[in-house]
Design a protein around this motif. Structure first.
Motif, short mmCIF file in Angstrom:
data_model
loop_
_atom_site.label_atom_id
_atom_site.label_comp_id
_atom_site.label_asym_id
_atom_site.label_seq_id
_atom_site.Cartn_x
_atom_site.Cartn_y
_atom_site.Cartn_z
N LEU A 219 -3.30 11.21 4.98
CA LEU A 219 -4.00 9.97 4.67
C LEU A 219 -5.42 9.97 5.22
O LEU A 219 -5.63 10.19 6.41
N GLU B 14 -9.23 5.31 4.12
CA GLU B 14 -9.08 4.26 3.11
C GLU B 14 -7.61 3.94 2.83
O GLU B 14 -7.28 2.82 2.47
N LYS B 15 -6.72 4.91 2.99
CA LYS B 15 -5.28 4.65 2.83
C LYS B 15 -4.64 4.31 4.16
O LYS B 15 -3.76 3.46 4.23
N TYR C 228 0.81 -1.22 0.00
CA TYR C 228 0.00 0.00 0.00
C TYR C 228 0.84 1.27 0.00
O TYR C 228 0.32 2.36 -0.18
N ALA D 141 4.91 8.95 -0.87
CA ALA D 141 4.65 9.11 0.56
C ALA D 141 5.91 8.80 1.35
O ALA D 141 6.74 8.00 0.93
N SER E 260 2.77 4.27 -1.05
CA SER E 260 2.85 5.07 -2.27
C SER E 260 4.27 5.58 -2.42
O SER E 260 4.93 5.93 -1.44
N HIS F 125 -4.70 0.43 5.91
CA HIS F 125 -3.76 -0.64 5.58
C HIS F 125 -2.55 -0.60 6.52
O HIS F 125 -2.11 -1.64 7.01
N ASP G 230 4.24 10.19 6.70
CA ASP G 230 2.84 10.15 6.28
C ASP G 230 2.12 8.95 6.91
O ASP G 230 0.95 9.06 7.28
N TYR G 231 2.83 7.83 7.00
CA TYR G 231 2.22 6.61 7.53
C TYR G 231 2.36 6.45 9.04
O TYR G 231 1.62 5.69 9.66
#
Length: 156
Positions: A140, A143-144, A91, A96, A93, A147, A100-101
């Motif tokens: 995010l 939906e992103k 997932y 990214a 990107s 994950h 970001d995560y």
């Protein structure tokens, strides 16, 4: 919530009263509440006194179990793991960054600690609601983010 690598005391989970490391009030409280209610229900067979004793015994046992789950998670180790591995996730990107995560990973491991005996599928609606309500410091949407949240949830 951004993780500050300069904050050396963030993982000590200091008790707000004594200052001792290792306090996990959320894990302890959640465990105590759930097990206390179960203890009270079991004690009902012995009447009101049995219910009261059952609630106390259940709350103590549940509090210790909840604290144990919270203590088993090392936020520094989790952040380090995901910083090194996020790029390899399907997932992730290419535009990214880990930053970001990071909030989604943290949300995943913290939520898992609070819901130790719940599957991700059973918790997903509540997780989505919580993610959207807190407006995490990330670009995010759920939906992103879900994950990465699930990845961290499953790792715990």
């Amino acid at each position: 919530m951004a993780i500050n690598p300069e904050d050396k005391n963030r993982d000590e989970n200091r008790d707000p009263i004594t200052g001792e490391p290792g306090a996990h009030p959320v894990g302890t409280g959640l465990g105590a509440a759930g097990a206390g209610a179960a203890g009270a229900a079991i004690g009902m067979a012995a009447g009101p006194v049995g219910a009261a004793i059952g609630a106390v015994v259940g709350a103590v046992a549940g509090g210790l179990a909840g604290k144990g789950v919270a203590e088993s998670i090392d936020p520094t180790a989790e952040a380090s793991y995901w910083r090194e591995n996020y790029k390899s996730r399907p997932y992730a990107s290419s535009d990214a960054t880990y930053d970001d995560y990071a909030p989604a990973y943290q949300y995943g491991w913290e939520s898992r600690a609070k819901s130790a005996h719940t599957s991700f599928q059973d918790a997903e609606a509540e997780l989505k609601s919580g993610w959207e309500a807190t407006k995490h410091n990330t670009k995010l949407g759920w939906e992103k983010a879900k994950h990465a949240t699930r990845d961290a949830w499953d790792r715990i």
